[in-house]
Every structure is written in C-alpha cells, then in structure tokens.
Design a protein around this motif. Structure first.
Motif, mmCIF file in Angstrom:
data_model
loop_
_atom_site.group_PDB
_atom_site.id
_atom_site.type_symbol
_atom_site.label_atom_id
_atom_site.label_comp_id
_atom_site.label_asym_id
_atom_site.label_seq_id
_atom_site.Cartn_x
_atom_site.Cartn_y
_atom_site.Cartn_z
ATOM 1 N N ILE A 198 0.764 -1.250 0.142
ATOM 2 C CA ILE A 198 -0.142 0.045 -0.038
ATOM 3 C C ILE A 198 0.909 1.190 0.065
ATOM 4 C CG2 ILE A 198 -1.449 1.266 1.688
ATOM 5 C CD1 ILE A 198 -2.880 -1.516 1.828
ATOM 6 N N LEU A 199 2.091 1.444 0.932
ATOM 7 C CA LEU A 199 3.049 2.489 0.690
ATOM 8 C C LEU A 199 3.163 2.693 -0.467
ATOM 9 C CD1 LEU A 199 5.005 1.979 4.153
ATOM 10 C CD2 LEU A 199 2.833 3.216 3.665
ATOM 11 N N LYS A 200 3.813 1.496 -1.332
ATOM 12 C CA LYS A 200 4.065 1.584 -2.618
ATOM 13 C C LYS A 200 3.322 2.227 -3.648
ATOM 14 C CE LYS A 200 6.362 -1.461 -6.223
ATOM 15 N NZ LYS A 200 6.494 -2.731 -6.424
ATOM 16 N N LYS A 201 2.046 1.619 -3.491
ATOM 17 C CA LYS A 201 0.933 2.245 -4.423
ATOM 18 C C LYS A 201 0.817 3.864 -4.011
ATOM 19 C CE LYS A 201 -3.495 2.339 -3.224
ATOM 20 N NZ LYS A 201 -4.602 1.916 -2.398
ATOM 21 N N HIS A 202 0.891 4.255 -2.925
ATOM 22 C CA HIS A 202 0.690 5.799 -2.745
ATOM 23 C C HIS A 202 1.956 6.434 -3.352
ATOM 24 C CE1 HIS A 202 -2.956 5.473 -0.697
ATOM 25 N NE2 HIS A 202 -2.511 4.792 0.257
ATOM 26 N N MET A 203 3.216 5.992 -2.979
ATOM 27 C CA MET A 203 4.377 6.552 -3.672
ATOM 28 C C MET A 203 4.440 6.790 -5.205
ATOM 29 S SD MET A 203 7.285 5.514 -0.910
ATOM 30 C CE MET A 203 6.969 3.712 -0.671
ATOM 31 N N LEU A 204 3.632 5.588 -5.799
ATOM 32 C CA LEU A 204 3.682 5.826 -7.234
ATOM 33 C C LEU A 204 2.606 6.733 -7.529
ATOM 34 C CD1 LEU A 204 4.393 2.017 -8.145
ATOM 35 C CD2 LEU A 204 6.149 3.740 -8.132
ATOM 36 N N ASN A 205 1.741 6.963 -6.869
ATOM 37 C CA ASN A 205 0.707 7.884 -7.050
ATOM 38 C C ASN A 205 1.088 9.392 -6.554
ATOM 39 O OD1 ASN A 205 -1.117 6.373 -8.119
ATOM 40 N ND2 ASN A 205 -2.351 5.938 -6.306
ATOM 41 N N GLY A 206 2.378 9.371 -6.320
ATOM 42 C CA GLY A 206 2.721 10.911 -6.113
ATOM 43 C C GLY A 206 2.850 11.420 -4.504
ATOM 44 N N LYS A 253 -4.004 12.440 -2.096
ATOM 45 C CA LYS A 253 -3.723 12.962 -3.137
ATOM 46 C C LYS A 253 -2.348 13.132 -3.484
ATOM 47 C CE LYS A 253 -8.056 14.846 -4.543
ATOM 48 N NZ LYS A 253 -8.797 15.964 -4.188
ATOM 49 N N ALA A 254 -1.608 13.342 -4.587
ATOM 50 C CA ALA A 254 -0.334 13.844 -4.965
ATOM 51 C C ALA A 254 0.128 15.160 -4.251
ATOM 52 C CB ALA A 254 -0.338 13.975 -6.316
ATOM 53 N N ASP A 255 1.601 14.926 -3.893
ATOM 54 C CA ASP A 255 2.210 16.104 -3.228
ATOM 55 C C ASP A 255 1.927 16.123 -1.773
ATOM 56 O OD1 ASP A 255 4.223 16.635 -5.324
ATOM 57 O OD2 ASP A 255 2.252 17.903 -6.155
ATOM 58 N N THR A 256 1.476 15.056 -1.188
ATOM 59 C CA THR A 256 1.247 15.099 0.210
ATOM 60 C C THR A 256 2.450 14.254 0.820
ATOM 61 O OG1 THR A 256 -1.240 15.599 0.564
ATOM 62 C CG2 THR A 256 -0.238 14.109 1.848
ATOM 63 N N GLU A 257 2.826 14.617 1.954
ATOM 64 C CA GLU A 257 4.024 13.877 2.608
ATOM 65 C C GLU A 257 3.567 13.480 3.925
ATOM 66 O OE1 GLU A 257 8.570 15.009 2.560
ATOM 67 O OE2 GLU A 257 7.650 16.066 4.092
ATOM 68 N N ILE A 258 3.974 12.076 4.130
ATOM 69 C CA ILE A 258 3.665 11.311 5.238
ATOM 70 C C ILE A 258 4.647 11.132 6.166
ATOM 71 C CG2 ILE A 258 2.322 9.339 6.249
ATOM 72 C CD1 ILE A 258 0.480 10.900 4.204
ATOM 73 N N LEU A 259 4.559 11.510 7.316
ATOM 74 C CA LEU A 259 6.109 11.445 8.258
ATOM 75 C C LEU A 259 5.774 10.248 9.023
ATOM 76 C CD1 LEU A 259 6.892 15.115 8.524
ATOM 77 C CD2 LEU A 259 7.954 13.585 7.235
ATOM 78 N N PRO A 260 6.879 9.940 9.676
ATOM 79 C CA PRO A 260 7.008 8.481 10.482
ATOM 80 C C PRO A 260 6.096 8.673 11.560
ATOM 81 C CG PRO A 260 9.344 9.419 9.925
ATOM 82 C CD PRO A 260 8.216 10.301 9.514
ATOM 83 N N GLY A 261 5.670 7.473 12.116
ATOM 84 C CA GLY A 261 4.582 7.239 13.190
ATOM 85 C C GLY A 261 3.207 7.948 12.805
ATOM 86 N N THR A 262 2.816 7.861 11.494
ATOM 87 C CA THR A 262 1.682 8.247 11.058
ATOM 88 C C THR A 262 0.817 7.019 10.625
ATOM 89 O OG1 THR A 262 2.368 10.102 10.480
ATOM 90 C CG2 THR A 262 0.217 9.555 9.348
ATOM 91 N N ILE A 263 -0.539 6.958 11.398
ATOM 92 C CA ILE A 263 -1.387 5.951 10.953
ATOM 93 C C ILE A 263 -2.700 6.349 10.448
ATOM 94 C CG2 ILE A 263 -2.479 3.842 12.238
ATOM 95 C CD1 ILE A 263 -0.738 3.789 14.289
ATOM 96 N N ALA A 279 -4.379 17.125 -1.455
ATOM 97 C CA ALA A 279 -2.986 17.155 -2.056
ATOM 98 C C ALA A 279 -2.199 18.107 -1.216
ATOM 99 C CB ALA A 279 -3.290 17.963 -3.346
ATOM 100 N N ASN A 280 -0.895 18.143 -1.109
ATOM 101 C CA ASN A 280 0.096 19.090 -0.704
ATOM 102 C C ASN A 280 -0.049 19.177 0.729
ATOM 103 O OD1 ASN A 280 1.967 20.714 -1.422
ATOM 104 N ND2 ASN A 280 0.801 22.551 -1.494
ATOM 105 N N CYS A 281 -0.535 18.158 1.404
ATOM 106 C CA CYS A 281 -0.642 18.112 3.027
ATOM 107 C C CYS A 281 0.783 17.625 3.578
ATOM 108 C CB CYS A 281 -1.677 17.155 3.418
ATOM 109 S SG CYS A 281 -3.316 17.625 3.087
ATOM 110 N N ASP A 282 1.033 18.082 4.754
ATOM 111 C CA ASP A 282 1.968 17.529 5.567
ATOM 112 C C ASP A 282 1.462 16.774 6.714
ATOM 113 O OD1 ASP A 282 4.228 18.691 4.264
ATOM 114 O OD2 ASP A 282 3.595 20.569 5.026
#
Ligand code: UD1
Ligand code: CA
Length: 466
Positions: free
Chosen positions: A250-258, A276-286, A295-298
């Motif tokens: 699932i992580l791979k699917k999201h990364m390939l989607n941007g 959505k694309a250009d969002t960044e997911i940081l460690p420890g996030t469930i 899009a474009n979230c942190d």
C-alpha cells in the motif's frame, strides 16, 4: 457477472490465534480479514454473497449488520462440509457461477478474481482453481498436474506423498465453479472422504476437482503468479507477516501515485484510504479506515487519522483525528485531538494541546493553545486565547455553545453551555460566561481586582521571613 454469487468460508475458530473472536475478524492493517475478502468479491463484481459462519457466528453477524446472507455450520467438518451448508443459496444461482473464497486469506485481489473468471468462461470450465507458486508450500494443498500440464487433483499436506510435497504450486482456496456442477459434486466429496478411511470426518472441498474430472468435465488451475495472494494467517506471527506485506504494497501504491513517504517507519495506511499527490507522510503516522487526504498536505509525524476527510494544503503534526473533517489550509498541532463529529474550517490555526469534540469551527478561526471546544458552533475569524474551555456537560446532559463570527474569547474564558457569544463580541480574560453576550459587546465575568497598597509592609512577617 450479476448472475454470479460468492460463498465465503468463515466458520473456523483459528485456535492458534488464541483469540475470543473468530479468526476471520483478525485484522490486517486495522481491517478484519473477512472485509478484505468480501471487498475483493464485491470489487470483482459479485454482490450476492453468502458467508458460512460457525465459531462465534453472532460476532460476524453483528460485524456485517445484515449486509450479507449467512448460513451457520454447526459442526466444523471441513471446507467441503462448509459448502454443503450453502446449498440452497447456490441453488438460487443456477445457471451461473459461484466464487468460493477462504475468509482467512485477505490478500487475494479483485483483479485476480476477475481475470480468473474470464479464464473460467473462456475455457468453458466447470471449475477453475486459483493457484500460485510459493517459496514454501508447507501446509497448503498442492496442485498436482499430469505430464501434459493438466490439473489432476489437489492434495492436502496430510495426504501428500514425498514427491507431491515438493510441488510448490499451491491452492489459494479461491475458486470459480459452475453452480450446478459444484452442487452435483457434493455427494462425490463425501464418497472421496469415506474411501480414505480417515477417522477424522473432514470433507475437503479440494476433492471436488477429482470428482469433476471424473465426470468428464473441465477443472483447470489458473496460476495467478503472485505468491502473496495465497497467504493466510493461522497465528499472530503469520498475521504480522500479512500486515508487513500489505503495508509495503500500500505504501508503494501511494508513492507511485505521488505521495512522499521519506521514511516509512511506523507509517501504516489502511487499504481503503485515499491520498492525493504531493502530500508528505512522516514517521509514526497511522491512517485508518476510509480516510481521504487531499493534495500537498504534511501529515505527521506521530499522527492518527481515522475515517476522516482532510482537505488540501493541511498540516497535521501530532494530531489525532477521528471521524471528522478538516478543510483546506488548516494547520494543526502539535498535540491536538479532533473527536468525532467535528468540522474544522478552512485556514483554521490550532496550536498545542487543543481538543475538539462534536464541534464546527468556522474558517480562519484560531485556537492557539490549551483549549477544549466541545458541542460548539464557532463562527469564522474567531480568536480563542490560551486556556479556554466550553463547559458542555452538567453531569446529566450536554448543551451547545455558539460563538459568532470574529468574536474574541479572552484567555482562560469558560463558556458555560448553553450559551451564546455574538458576532464581534469579546469576553474578558478569566471570565466565566453563563449568560449570552450580544453582538459587539464585551462581557467581563470575574471579580474586580482590588489593590491594597503597601499591604506587604504592614503585614507581620512570617517566621521564615526575617
Ligand atoms: C485450505 C485448502 C488448501 C489451501 C488453503 C489455502 C481445503 C481442504 N484445503 O486449507 O488446499 O491451500 O486453504 O489457504 O480446503 N472453514 C469453514 N468450515 C470448516 C473448515 C474451514 O468455514 O469446517 C473455513 C475456515 O474458517 C477458513 C477456510 O475455510 O476461512 C479455510 O479453512 P482452513 O482450515 O484454514 O483450510 P486450510 O488448511 O488453510
Ligand atoms: Ca487457512
């Protein structure tokens, strides 16, 4: 595929899970295995589903709340016996095909079920067994083919000869059958068992393959090529392995989607989440359940988002958000809790140690520190000072608080509900507001300060103040 149906085998206890729940309710990425399987069937176009339940079947009934038909298998006498319990259901689908799935093998994709169906129809097959080649076939039914490559039978671990045990093509437990042929094979499954002289009464659905071939009909194995699809979990160690595989996929699917995931440590994303694309997911996030992130979230670090809708350009740092909505451009955290029923407006700014419950917060409102807002309707452009609280519960019932647009709630204000603060109104710091404040008013509800000049000098010193 509307004339088709599915029977999902879910009666097992799964003793080795050491759980009070039926095995199929064990979760992979916070989603019960049975939900993965029913979703795969539905996404493959099969809506008419019957679950065979047994151990603690009432828990499965409660889980689905009547969404699917169920039949109870009172005694667990094997997968063939499980199918026998669904006879009447299958009868309703003649002519047509029945998809049989194991409730404890969650990684079978809808695409594989669809492709196997096309193969089943193209070959005019009476039975199509979905198989895969795995590194370690131990414990699975082996797909035995004759020299010309045609399917001969499926042999279970217990009954496999040494040469059969080496075979690494295994039965996934997912099959397409012609409904009528499956029903006509059930007698044969019982006969096969009786011939084995096996003291344990266990009727194997896998014996249907030989029964069908003996009738001169077509039973074929469809090699799905990915080894993951067959994986099931019999204990929690295997369950963790399933989680690992599903998580990575699932992580791979999201990364390939941007979506950026610079470090996947502790990042778990539900299979039903959309990002959505250009969002960044940081460690420890469930990210759990059917959450949607723009899009474009942190997002993160250390955040939990469950069944929530997050807009674009949102930043959430150490935020826990459950069944709520956060609109575009909101910045929240660290250490914020958004409880169910809350809607946080566009461009809202929320700082540390703030909690929302069942509240609507208008656009561009700011709640910067140490504040509780429960059962409230807050307008736009409102400023909450530090340390404010709504007193929404009197020990018996909850009441709502309303705050108008552009109001200013001074530090340490307590709003005792039910109460309203009008548009542009102010509350003075330290006020306990029990009466409505009209638009444009200032409410001061605290004792007046009185200053006693030179009081210290006149007071007798304490013993320790020499
Ligand atoms: C089964 C297959 C095996 C296949 C494997 C894939 C048989 C005989 N063997 O073995 O060829 O490789 O799945 O995972 O079918 N169940 C019932 N009622 C019962 C027994 C089982 O509903 O009486 C359900 C279980 O809850 C489970 C599913 O059927 O969801 C599979 O049963 P399980 O006992 O796990 O079969 P396996 O030994 O894994
Ligand atoms: Ca199994």
């Amino acid at each position: 595929m509307s004339s088709n149906c599915a029977v999902i085998l879910a009666a097992g206890q799964g003793t080795r899970m050491k759980s009070s729940k039926p095995k199929v309710l064990a979760e992979v990425l916070f989603k019960p295995m049975i939900d993965w399987v029913t979703d795969a069937a539905v996404n493959a176009g099969v809506e008419d589903i019957c679950l065979v339940t047994g151990f603690k079947h009432e828990m499965i009934d409660e889980h689905f709340g009547g969404r699917f038909k169920t039949v109870e298998q009172a005694e667990l006498l094997g997968t063939g016996h499980a199918i026998m319990q669904a006879k009447d259901f299958i009868k309703e689908h003649i002519p047509g095909n029945v998809l049989v799935l194991n409730g404890d093998a969650p990684l079978i994709p809808a695409e594989t079920l669809k492709a196997a169906f096309d193969f089943h129809m193209a070959g005019n097959n009476a039975a199509t067994v979905i198989s895969a080649k795995v590194a370690d076939p131990f414990g699975y039914g082996r797909i035995i083919r004759s020299r010309d490559g045609k399917l001969k039978k499926i042999v279970e671990e217990k009954e496999a000869t040494q040469t059969e045990k080496i075979v690494n093509e295994v039965n996934s437990g997912a099959y397409w059958f012609s409904s009528s042929v499956l029903l006509e094979s059930l007698e044969g499954i019982i006969e096969k068992h009786d011939k084995k002289n096996d003291k344990a009464i266990e009727y194997h659905l896998t014996d249907a393959v030989e029964v069908i071939l003996e009738k001169g009909l077509n039973a074929v194995a469809y090699d799905a090529s990915s080894p993951d699809i067959v994986l099931g979990a019999n204990d929690r160690v295997q369950l963790q392995l399933l989680n690992d595989i599903a998580r990575r996929n699932i992580l791979k699917k999201h990364m390939l989607n941007g979506v950026s995931i610079p470090c996947a440590d502790g990042v778990i994303i539900s299979p039903d989440a959309k990002i959505k694309a250009d969002t960044e997911i940081l460690p420890g996030t469930i990210i759990k359940g059917k959450s949607v992130i723009g899009a474009n979230c942190d997002i993160g670090p250390n955040s939990i988002i469950e069944d929530s809708v997050i807009g674009d350009n949102v930043s959430l740092n150490s935020v826990q958000c459950y069944s709520a909505e956060i609109k575009n451009g909101a910045h929240m955290g660290p250490f914020v809790r958004v409880r169910p029923g809350s809607v946080i407006g566009e461009g809202v700014k929320v700082g540390n140690f703030v909690e929302f419950k069942n509240s609507v917060i208008g656009d561009h409102t700011s709640v910067a520190h140490l504040t509780y807002i429960g059962d409230s309707d807050v307008g736009s452009g409102v400023n909450f000072g530090c340390g404010c609280a709504t007193a929404n519960y009197d020990g018996k019932s909850k009441a709502r608080t309303r705050v108008g647009n552009n109001a200013f709630i001074g530090c340490d204000t307590c709003l005792v509900a039910p109460v309203q603060v009008g548009d542009n109104a102010y509350t003075a710091a330290g006020s306990v507001i029990t009466e409505d404040v009209p638009d444009n008013a200032l409410a001061i509800a605290r004792s007046k300060e009185s200053v006693k000049k030179d009081w210290v000098k006149k007071k007798k010193p304490y013993r320790w103040q020499k």
